[in-house]
Write a protein that holds these residues in place. Structure first.
Motif, short mmCIF file in Angstrom:
data_model
loop_
_atom_site.label_atom_id
_atom_site.label_comp_id
_atom_site.label_asym_id
_atom_site.label_seq_id
_atom_site.Cartn_x
_atom_site.Cartn_y
_atom_site.Cartn_z
N ARG A 99 0.84 -1.20 0.00
CA ARG A 99 0.00 0.00 0.00
C ARG A 99 0.88 1.26 0.00
O ARG A 99 1.80 1.37 0.82
CB ARG A 99 -0.92 0.02 1.22
N VAL A 100 0.57 2.17 -0.91
CA VAL A 100 1.33 3.41 -1.04
C VAL A 100 0.40 4.57 -0.71
O VAL A 100 -0.58 4.83 -1.42
CB VAL A 100 1.91 3.58 -2.46
N LEU A 101 0.68 5.25 0.39
CA LEU A 101 -0.12 6.40 0.84
C LEU A 101 0.24 7.62 0.01
O LEU A 101 1.43 7.91 -0.20
CB LEU A 101 0.15 6.66 2.32
N VAL A 153 -3.40 4.47 -2.10
CA VAL A 153 -4.14 4.87 -0.91
C VAL A 153 -4.11 6.40 -0.81
O VAL A 153 -3.29 6.99 -0.09
CB VAL A 153 -3.53 4.25 0.37
N ALA A 168 -2.67 5.99 7.41
CA ALA A 168 -1.46 5.22 7.13
C ALA A 168 -1.46 3.92 7.94
O ALA A 168 -1.14 2.84 7.43
CB ALA A 168 -0.22 6.04 7.45
N SER A 184 -4.39 1.46 6.80
CA SER A 184 -4.19 0.84 5.49
C SER A 184 -2.99 -0.09 5.46
O SER A 184 -2.82 -0.86 4.50
CB SER A 184 -4.01 1.92 4.43
N ALA A 190 0.11 1.05 5.21
CA ALA A 190 0.97 1.65 4.19
C ALA A 190 2.45 1.39 4.51
O ALA A 190 2.87 1.47 5.67
CB ALA A 190 0.71 3.15 4.11
N MET A 237 5.19 6.26 1.07
CA MET A 237 4.36 7.47 1.02
C MET A 237 4.87 8.40 -0.08
O MET A 237 6.07 8.57 -0.26
CB MET A 237 4.39 8.19 2.37
#
Length: 544
Positions: A71-73, A97, A112, A115, A117, A120
């Motif tokens: 997951r990439v915030l 995200v 963050a 999710s 993450a 970022m």
């Protein structure tokens, strides 16, 4: 030896491979390499340039350890880098995200954590958000900065360092997540609705079918809302057809700039909320710029008040498209197309409806026990179909509440008429009970807004010792207009039953709104309490 038995219609179980949504950028670059895919201020990017930049960023993310399922915030204002970041994540099979960039550092830190993450991407304007996320997620691998910043590597430098790279497109299946779409969190903390590659392919196809039929690479779309939510899904739809996306130059909405961009780029569609449609069509600049190119002005988030709808139709013509849908159903519940928007009452005009079921979707109005009710009976709006999300990420309790017998429960109240048109009464949480009778604020708000002095209104129920609950109306006047509480209540009294009449009316300079331009009842209630305007034991003042 007996033959193997396959329980699902004789078909052996197998994986459901899906198209990686990032393939749409590659398609556009192959078919229209020199056409402009994105315009922002004085900069244009062709589809070939967008494809190359997405490839380069995907390679940069992969080099830093981002892989399928990570997951990439993304905390950013609308910009070309945010637009690209979605497709860079998708190409790797990672999950995008996005946050609402107006959220506080603490709120983003929670997203963050929620999710999971591991990386970022953040606009340079938000160093405090990065600090909060790093504190909340100590094992965050890295941060990329959009613009000069001390908190991470420069996004564009990473793109430049990987120019010419063509990383492989990740293989994905129908149910592989691609986007964590955070709910607005009007009740409790935001929840991550899981959107998948397969179901989003249906959503985009449905948007093209029901909301803006005939969209091609010759079209252009103006973005007037954050790409993190509904506007992002709308732009994904444009990419699928190679249509140009146009961004406002600033994160502050400017109606004059918006109309100028419509004229300059011959914009054919835009997605927004009723409040912004109202601002656009009531601003003097609507008459100074050519907007004849518009075919679809799509609004969602709430039904448009009838008086605002009529005004917009008189200014723009029959280009309005309404849809009803939540983030969990990615906007795909009902549609009211341009042909069913009319500036005049009477005839075949269905006042107050948000339309009929979207293609491939089914609506059921259910009572508290899950039983379907009949036409014109009010109940909870429930929905099923391919646009319904996969569920909330890592939140079994919320999933248990959200689904019943396979139906997604929207939490909205409404009814279907005999022809299948849906009417929204309001949120279940907005309804209040006065003297034992249910009161739906939306109905009264529609009537209040017919008063020529009023621009906006929000009605909500508050505790009352005699009746249990009573209504309070908070109004905003149009510039130069005047009306007092007693005059407004006297004007309204013949139009509604007495138990539905608000007990008090307050006039404010403005109503609190969400980052997406929607009036938020939760914030109105908090402001009423902060101002000491509840409880309501004081009598209504006399006129004059």
């Amino acid at each position: 030896m007996s033959a193997a038995v396959h329980p699902k219609g004789g078909v052996a179980p197998c994986s459901r491979r899906a198209m990686n949504l990032a393939h749409w950028v590659r398609q556009a670059a192959r078919r229209f390499p020199g056409a402009v895919g994105l315009a922002w201020g004085d900069r244009d990017w062709t589809w070939a340039e967008i494809d190359a930049r997405v490839n380069a960023m995907a390679a940069g993310l992969a080099e830093r350890g981002v892989a399928k399922g990570d997951r990439v915030l993304v905390q950013s204002k609308n910009c070309n880098q945010m637009f690209e970041s979605l497709f860079a994540c998708l190409r790797l099979g990672a999950v995008w995200v996005p946050t609402n960039f107006r959220q506080t550092p603490g709120e983003v830190a929670y997203l963050a954590q929620a999710s999971g993450a591991s990386a970022m991407i953040c606009h340079a304007d938000f160093p405090d958000h990065v600090a909060a996320v790093r504190e909340a997620v100590p094992d965050l691998r890295f941060v990329l900065a959009i613009g000069p910043a001390a908190f991470g590597e420069d996004y564009d430098a990473v793109v430049a360092a990987h120019a010419g790279a063509v990383p492989p497109m990740a293989d994905v299946e129908y149910d592989d997540p691609c986007w964590f779409f955070f709910t607005s969190g009007t009740t409790g903390r935001p929840k991550a609705a899981v959107l998948t590659h397969g179901h989003m392919a249906f959503v985009v196809t449905n948007h093209l079918c029901d909301l803006m039929p005939g969209t091609t690479q010759a079209d252009a779309s103006l973005v007037v809302a954050p790409l993190s939510h509904g506007a992002g899904i709308h732009q994904l739809t444009q990419v699928a057809r190679g249509a140009k996306t146009v961004l406002l130059t600033s994160d502050r909405f400017d109606a004059d700039e918006a109309w100028g961009l419509v004229a300059r780029h011959q914009v054919t569609n835009l997605f927004t909320v009723p409040t912004i449609v109202k601002m656009l069509t009531e601003h003097p600049s609507v008459d100074r710029h050519d907007h004849s190119s518009l075919r679809h002005v799509i609004y969602a988030g709430a039904p448009m008040y009838r008086e605002d709808q009529k005004h917009a139709l008189r200014k723009l013509g029959k280009v309005l498209v309404q849809y009803f849908g939540l983030g969990e159903v990615t906007g795909n519940i009902t549609v009211l197309p341009p042909a069913l928007h009319d500036p005049e009452d009477g005839g075949n005009t269905k006042i107050g409806t948000c339309g009929f079921e979207r293609t491939g979707m089914q609506v059921s109005i259910q009572d508290e026990h899950g039983r379907e009710v009949g036409p014109d009976e009010t109940g909870e709006i429930c929905v099923c179909g391919p646009a319904v999300f996969a569920g909330y990420y890592d939140n079994p309790e919320a999933n248990a509440k959200a689904f019943r017998d396979g139906w997604f429960r929207t939490g909205d109240l409404g009814h279907l008429d005999a022809e299948g048109f849906l009417y929204i009464t309001g949120r279940a949480s907005d309804m209040y009970i006065s003297g034992g009778s249910n009161v739906y604020p939306r109905e009264i708000e529609e009537k209040v807004l017919k008063h020529p002095a009023l621009a906006e209104v929000a009605i909500l129920g508050v505790p009352d010792r005699t009746w249990g609950e009573v209504g309070v109306a908070v109004c905003v006047l149009r510039p130069g207009e005047t009306v007092n509480e007693r005059e407004l209540l006297t004007w309204l009294e013949p139009q509604v039953s007495r138990y539905k009449l608000p007990k008090r009316v307050f006039f404010w300079d403005e109503l609190p709104k969400s980052a997406y331009g929607k009036i938020t009842k939760k914030s109105v209630r908090a402001e009423l309490e902060a101002r000491g305007q509840v409880p309501l034991d004081q009598p209504v003042p006399a006129a004059g």
